[in-house]
Every structure is written in structure tokens, then in C-alpha cells.
Design an enzyme around this catalytic site. Structure first.
Site, short mmCIF file in Angstrom:
data_model
loop_
_atom_site.label_atom_id
_atom_site.label_comp_id
_atom_site.label_asym_id
_atom_site.label_seq_id
_atom_site.Cartn_x
_atom_site.Cartn_y
_atom_site.Cartn_z
N GLY A 11 98.80 6.61 19.96
CA GLY A 11 98.45 7.29 18.83
C GLY A 11 98.92 8.73 18.76
N GLY A 81 98.46 0.75 13.86
CA GLY A 81 97.13 0.28 14.04
C GLY A 81 97.11 -0.44 15.70
CG ASN A 221 89.15 10.66 19.20
OD1 ASN A 221 90.05 9.95 19.23
ND2 ASN A 221 87.87 10.26 19.09
NE ARG A 308 99.07 31.06 46.36
CZ ARG A 308 100.45 32.01 46.52
NH1 ARG A 308 100.23 33.16 47.07
NH2 ARG A 308 101.50 31.55 45.99
CG HIS A 336 87.35 42.89 55.75
ND1 HIS A 336 85.86 42.81 56.31
CD2 HIS A 336 87.86 43.42 56.49
CE1 HIS A 336 85.86 43.93 57.29
NE2 HIS A 336 87.26 44.06 57.63
CB ALA A 396 95.28 50.70 62.71
#
Length: 429
Positions: A11, A81, A221, A308, A336, A396
Site C-alpha cells: 500500500g 487491491g 494508518n 551509549r 558525576h 586534580a
């Protein structure tokens, strides 16, 4: 009795209002036609799909996932059809199950029930809450008398709420005999498969109506119906996993892919999205986290974390605003605001806030390997490829571009400079 399966997917799907073919519209991240094919191949090894609109595009996706599918093409110009779709179809088995490509919610168990009836022609029907434009089914003495397409129904027939689900099981020899007799003498000038009921009735064939669930056999549809179907599928997925012991907080707000697996005791908080072939094992996924094609075992993730594809977490804590990609973490804490991509991090290691694995040089991805019991201070950048041995302290603010040996302290900072009374000189105060 062996069954051949034919799926009607030719269709135009104009009501979907999309450049993408209707049967390629996605439901829970998987094309509608793929949902149908999965169930079809569970029932038969002879599965065919009839295509026309954007045939090459649909065929490519089908054969990528189900390479044994037989592809047929409908001549819509000369034989429009649902009956026109069957021209050229040659079933290998004694009977044929005819399905629609826009019915992704149909369950395998329902199709098995339909196949369990040995009548030469079985028709799936349902009691419609709102019959709308469905074909109406007239039943007398437990046998189907006829199907009337909505376009051709009179006022009395439109009052009938028993509707055609568009799914048939028919004896292959009967199909071959009746199909050439179907004409297009109707309002739409199409060849209706529903006319096979009238032709079978003329030959005194018993036509069995098999009642099915309306929601499960709904045809999709437009985009609104697509959203209804996706919600319905999500409800079924989460209901199943809750019955297996998974706790969902506000389940209506979460998304769980069709191929996701849970094992052991798991807990999923609100606004979580788990996709692909992810596996969650004895773990807690906190609010607003996203997990794509990853394995999480004996760990807690989130809130607001993003795994991910190709992450493997074991005995690990991933906190808020941490993003991982292609990362293997074993007994690691990353509390964090970090990006951990293309890396392997071993047990006892703590990842400080603001840590980044700089894995891409503009051409290729490179790997960061961090050993056991490593302390990574906040605001650290690892310039991959780089390897950190066991029991290392990274100060750090360091940028690490060389391998670090076992037991070392690594510091890489610019020399600080303090200019006395600079504020007063600048603003002349």
C-alpha cells in the site's frame, strides 16, 4: 499441517503523510514490518512479502534482518487491491496465513490459535468499539456469510460491529481455485481479498470466524494510530518484566526496547530509556537515564546518566551527568560530570568530577586504559592512547598524555602566578 505465510505490504500509506513507506515506520525503534516478520518466521520457513511503493527501500531493510524472505511485487496499476497482491504468489505448503504489514501488535500465540482451526478458510474477526471504516462481517449459524467493505456497505450493514481483522488462513488449493474468480466490480474498482469469502460460500465451504482482540489486531494508518500502538506495545513489555520481578517507578514514563533483557532483581526509576539489546542484571537505573546497547551488572546508574552503545558495567557506580561510550568498567566509581569513552577501567578506581577521556584525534578513536586502585582527581583529561598502571594518583587539573607507571603520582599543571594588588591597579581603587 505446514503453513506458508504471505504479508501484504504494497500500500501507498498516504494517511501516514511521510516520505518513509508505511511499513518502515518505527514502533519501539523497530520497523512495523520487522515486528511482523519476527512472528512469521517463528511459525514458518516459507514467508513472502508483497511490495510495490518504494519497493527497493523496503526490500533492503527486510533482507538485512530476514534474508530468507521471498519478495514479490504487486502490479498496482492493473491489479490494485488486496487480492491483486496475491497474483504470482506460489505457496509451498498446504495452507496459507495471510497477514497485513501494518499489524505489528499481533502476538505469535494468537496466530497459533488461528492456525489451530482446521477449517478450509479461517477469518480473524473482532468486536469493534468503533467500527469506523473496517469491513463488516456477517455471521450466521457460526459461519461467515460474507464480508462487506465499508465503501460498499448499506446503512443496515454499517450498524454491524463485527469487523474483519484482515488476517486469513486458507487452504492452498482453495486459494488457487478461487483467486482467479475475484473481479473488481465495486466502488473502488479494486480486487478485494474479502470477496474470497463470497466465492467460498458459493462452493459450500465452511468459513470459520475466529474472534481476536481488537487492540492486538489493529491496523496502523497514521501517526496518531502509530503512537497508540507504541503505547500499547510499551505497556505489554513493561507488564511482562514486572511480572518477572522488575520494579518500575512510574512505568508510564519509561521506555523499554523490545530486545532489552532484565535478569535478577532490578529497579527502574521514572523517565528512564533503555534501548537496543541492553541487558540489566541485578542493577538499579535511576531517574532520567538513557542506556543504549549496553550491559549493566550489579551496578547503579544515574540519575541523569547516559550509557551509549557497547558499555559493560560490573559492580560499578555511575552518577549524574556521566556519559560512557564503548567503555568497560569493573568495580569503578564515577560520581558525576564525566565523559568516559573508548576506555577500560579496572577495580577500585575512583573517577573525579570533570574527568574526560579525549579519545578522538579528528581521524581515529583511541583507547584509554586505567588500572586498579587508581585515584583520578577532578578536572583530569586523558589524551588517548594512554595507559595508567595500577595504584596511581592523578592530581586534580592534570592533562595526561603519557603512560603512567605503577604507584606514581602524576601532576601536570601550569605554574601558578600571583600579582599582588593587581585588582586595585586595574580599577584604580
Amino acid at each position: 499441517m505446514k503453513t506458508s505465510i504471505l504479508i501484504l505490504a504494497a500500500g501507498l500509506g498516504t494517511r501516514m503523510k511521510s516520505q518513509k513507506p508505511k511499513v518502515l515506520q518505527e514502533l519501539c525503534q523497530k520497523s512495523m514490518i520487522l515486528h511482523i516478520l519476527k512472528k512469521a518466521f517463528a511459525l514458518s520457513d516459507d514467508v513472502s512479502v508483497v511490495l510495490s511503493h518504494q519497493k527497493e527501500r523496503v526490500e533492503k531493510e527486510i533482507l538485512e534482518y530476514f534474508p530468507k524472505t521471498q519478495i514479490l511485487e504487486q502490479d498496482l496499476q492493473n491489479y490494485p487491491g488486496t487480492a491483486g497482491a496475491l497474483r504470482g504468489f506460489e505457496p509451498k505448503n498446504e495452507r496459507v496465513l495471510i497477514l497485513c504489514g501494518d499489524m505489528p501488535l499481533v502476538e505469535q500465540t494468537s496466530l497459533e490459535a488461528l492456525l489451530s482451526n482446521n477449517a478450509k478458510l479461517n477469518l480473524a474477526v473482532f468486536k469493534a468499539r468503533d467500527p469506523k471504516s473496517y469491513g463488516r462481517v456477517v455471521i450466521k449459524n457460526d459461519s461467515v456469510e460474507k464480508i462487506v467493505e465499508f465503501k460498499d456497505a448499506n446503512t443496515q450493514e454499517k450498524e454491524i460491529n463485527t469487523c474483519n481483522a484482515g488476517v486469513y488462513v486458507i487452504d492452498s488449493r482453495l486459494l488457487k481455485e478461487l483467486l482467479p474468480l475475484i473481479d473488481n466490480n465495486n466502488a473502488a474498482k479494486e480486487y478485494y481479498l474479502t470477496d474470497i469469502v463470497k466465492l467460498a460460500k458459493e462452493k459450500d465451504v465452511m468459513i470459520k470466524a475466529v474472534f481476536v482482540d481488537e487492540d492486538e489486531f489493529m491496523g496502523i494508518n497514521d501517526k496518531f494510530e502509530l503512537s497508540i500502538a507504541e503505547n500499547f506495545m510499551q505497556e505489554k513489555i513493561k507488564k511482562y518484566w514486572m511480572q518477572q520481578g522488575v520494579i518500575f517507578h512510574l512505568p508510564q514514563s519509561t521506555f523499554i526496547g523490545t530486545d532489552v533483557e532484565f535478569m535478577g532483581e532490578c529497579e527502574v526509576y521514572e523517565n528512564v530509556r533503555i534501548e537496543g539489546k541492553s541487558k540489566i542484571i541485578n542493577s538499579i537505573i535511576k531517574s532520567s537515564s538513557v542506556i543504549e546497547n549496553s550491559i549493566v551488572e550489579n551496578s547503579d546508574v544515574g540519575p541523569l546518566a547516559h550509557l551509549r552503545p557497547n558499555c559493560e558495567l560490573k559492580n560499578t557506580h555511575i552518577g549524574n551527568f556521566v556519559e560512557c561510550k564503548n567503555a568497560k568498567l569493573n568495580t569503578v566509581k564515577a560520581g558525576h560530570l564525566s565523559y568516559l569513552g573508548d576506555c577500560e577501567i579496572d577495580s577500585g578506581t575512583n573517577i573525579g568530577c570533570g574527568t574526560i577521556t579525549c579519545n578522538y584525534d579528528g581521524v581515529k578513536k583511541h583507547k584509554t586504559i586505567i588500572g586498579k586502585n587508581v585515584f583520578v582527581g577532578s578536572d583530569t583529561q586523558f589524551i588517548a592512547p594512554v595507559k595508567i598502571e595500577d595504584e596511581v594518583i592523578i592530581a586534580a587539573g592534570s592533562t595526561v598524555s603519557v603512560n603512567v607507571e605503577k604507584g606514581a603520582l602524576f601532576i601536570n599543571r601550569a605554574e601558578h602566578k600571583m600579582i599582588k594588588d593587581y585588582y586595585y591597579k586595574k580599577f584604580q581603587k
